[in-house]
Design an enzyme around this catalytic site. Sequence first.
Site, mmCIF file in Angstrom:
data_model
loop_
_atom_site.group_PDB
_atom_site.id
_atom_site.type_symbol
_atom_site.label_atom_id
_atom_site.label_comp_id
_atom_site.label_asym_id
_atom_site.label_seq_id
_atom_site.Cartn_x
_atom_site.Cartn_y
_atom_site.Cartn_z
ATOM 1 N N THR A 11 26.416 41.694 35.429
ATOM 2 C CA THR A 11 26.976 41.096 34.213
ATOM 3 C C THR A 11 26.380 39.712 34.005
ATOM 4 O O THR A 11 26.120 38.996 34.969
ATOM 5 C CB THR A 11 28.518 40.986 34.272
ATOM 6 O OG1 THR A 11 28.976 40.373 33.061
ATOM 7 C CG2 THR A 11 29.032 40.178 35.446
ATOM 8 N N LYS A 16 33.687 37.266 33.771
ATOM 9 C CA LYS A 16 33.826 38.581 34.415
ATOM 10 C C LYS A 16 33.359 38.520 35.862
ATOM 11 O O LYS A 16 33.996 39.060 36.760
ATOM 12 C CB LYS A 16 32.890 39.590 33.732
ATOM 13 C CG LYS A 16 33.369 40.236 32.500
ATOM 14 C CD LYS A 16 32.327 41.304 32.166
ATOM 15 C CE LYS A 16 32.474 41.847 30.806
ATOM 16 N NZ LYS A 16 31.458 42.879 30.496
ATOM 17 N N ASP A 73 32.209 47.203 31.126
ATOM 18 C CA ASP A 73 32.225 47.041 29.678
ATOM 19 C C ASP A 73 33.688 46.988 29.264
ATOM 20 O O ASP A 73 34.502 47.818 29.693
ATOM 21 C CB ASP A 73 31.490 48.170 28.949
ATOM 22 C CG ASP A 73 31.073 47.694 27.559
ATOM 23 O OD1 ASP A 73 30.182 46.841 27.470
ATOM 24 O OD2 ASP A 73 31.671 48.153 26.565
ATOM 25 N N PHE A 154 38.529 33.352 30.053
ATOM 26 C CA PHE A 154 37.388 33.363 29.129
ATOM 27 C C PHE A 154 37.724 34.261 27.937
ATOM 28 O O PHE A 154 38.795 34.870 27.886
ATOM 29 C CB PHE A 154 36.124 33.864 29.857
ATOM 30 C CG PHE A 154 36.186 35.320 30.256
ATOM 31 C CD1 PHE A 154 36.856 35.706 31.415
ATOM 32 C CD2 PHE A 154 35.592 36.310 29.472
ATOM 33 C CE1 PHE A 154 36.938 37.045 31.783
ATOM 34 C CE2 PHE A 154 35.665 37.659 29.846
ATOM 35 C CZ PHE A 154 36.341 38.018 30.998
ATOM 36 N N GLY A 155 36.795 34.344 27.017
ATOM 37 C CA GLY A 155 36.904 35.285 25.895
ATOM 38 C C GLY A 155 38.212 35.121 25.116
ATOM 39 O O GLY A 155 38.574 34.020 24.679
ATOM 40 N N TYR A 156 38.936 36.226 24.982
ATOM 41 C CA TYR A 156 40.159 36.247 24.169
ATOM 42 C C TYR A 156 41.408 35.901 24.987
ATOM 43 O O TYR A 156 42.527 36.049 24.482
ATOM 44 C CB TYR A 156 40.322 37.633 23.516
ATOM 45 C CG TYR A 156 39.171 37.996 22.597
ATOM 46 C CD1 TYR A 156 39.164 37.604 21.252
ATOM 47 C CD2 TYR A 156 38.072 38.700 23.076
ATOM 48 C CE1 TYR A 156 38.105 37.918 20.417
ATOM 49 C CE2 TYR A 156 36.991 39.012 22.249
ATOM 50 C CZ TYR A 156 37.019 38.620 20.927
ATOM 51 O OH TYR A 156 35.964 38.923 20.098
ATOM 52 N N ARG A 183 40.842 44.733 33.902
ATOM 53 C CA ARG A 183 39.781 44.693 34.926
ATOM 54 C C ARG A 183 40.396 44.813 36.321
ATOM 55 O O ARG A 183 39.896 45.558 37.163
ATOM 56 C CB ARG A 183 38.996 43.373 34.800
ATOM 57 C CG ARG A 183 37.835 43.217 35.758
ATOM 58 C CD ARG A 183 36.921 42.088 35.315
ATOM 59 N NE ARG A 183 36.413 42.320 33.977
ATOM 60 C CZ ARG A 183 36.871 41.696 32.877
ATOM 61 N NH1 ARG A 183 37.781 40.746 32.960
ATOM 62 N NH2 ARG A 183 36.383 42.004 31.696
#
Length: 219
Positions: A11, A16, A73, A154-156, A183
């Site tokens: 990744t 992640k 993913d 991170f991200g959302y 995850r």
Amino acid sequence: MTDGITLVVATKNTGKLIEIESLLKNYPVNLKNLSDFGPIPPVAEDGDTFDDNAYQKSAFTARVLGLPALADDSGLVVPTLGGLPGVHSARYGGDGLTDAQRCELLLQNLKGKADRRAYFSCVISIATPTGAALTYEARCEGLVAEAAVGTNGFGYDPIFYYPPLKKTFAEMTLQEKSRVSHRGNAMQELQHEFAKVLLWLQQQMPVPEKLSCQGGVVC
Ligand code: ITT
């Protein structure tokens, strides 16, 4: 760390990577990530499902590096937006946006909608250089918050509210998030059968030919 089988975490997403490395740190595998190798060509990530994309990333990396590779993913699915951002989560709103801008865009697109249900989905694929692969998947159900809260993750994460703990993912520690997240749950499935997976990987990996040496000459 072990002298045993090597597994490359495939990744480019640091958030992640931190979560996956922390979940596998006590397991008997020699963990590597993409920064342990020279640049490798970009993977075509053009599948319609998390499953397809996870396999594309793991199989490509395993083939290029000649080592078993684990790819993830994942994405945030919002049913009231027809499933968006979904498999397009990393690029929602275009390539140039930051995570914070993507969160803001999603909040704008949900303005005035009563139904704020959402779930994170994650598919973990472990592939060998021959293309054989194992898949683990999980979801985590929650709500899109009214505003971004928290600074972890991170991200959302700042806009994903998890009702059982009354917090967004960005208000949780790494360990708290991993106990309940998409995850974390997919990785738990893998961890339950880790011994079998290692055996499977060993069986799939080509055995290097033994060279015999006579009088100092390799033949
Ligand atoms: P790699 O393909 O290199 O792994 P990526 O970020 O492009 O990195 P994806 O294509 O799987 O990975 O996109 C996943 C996106 O979904 C990610 O960029 C985040 O925006 C979001 N996402 C996935 N898991 C998340 C999590 O645990 N918390 C917050 N956002 C998450």
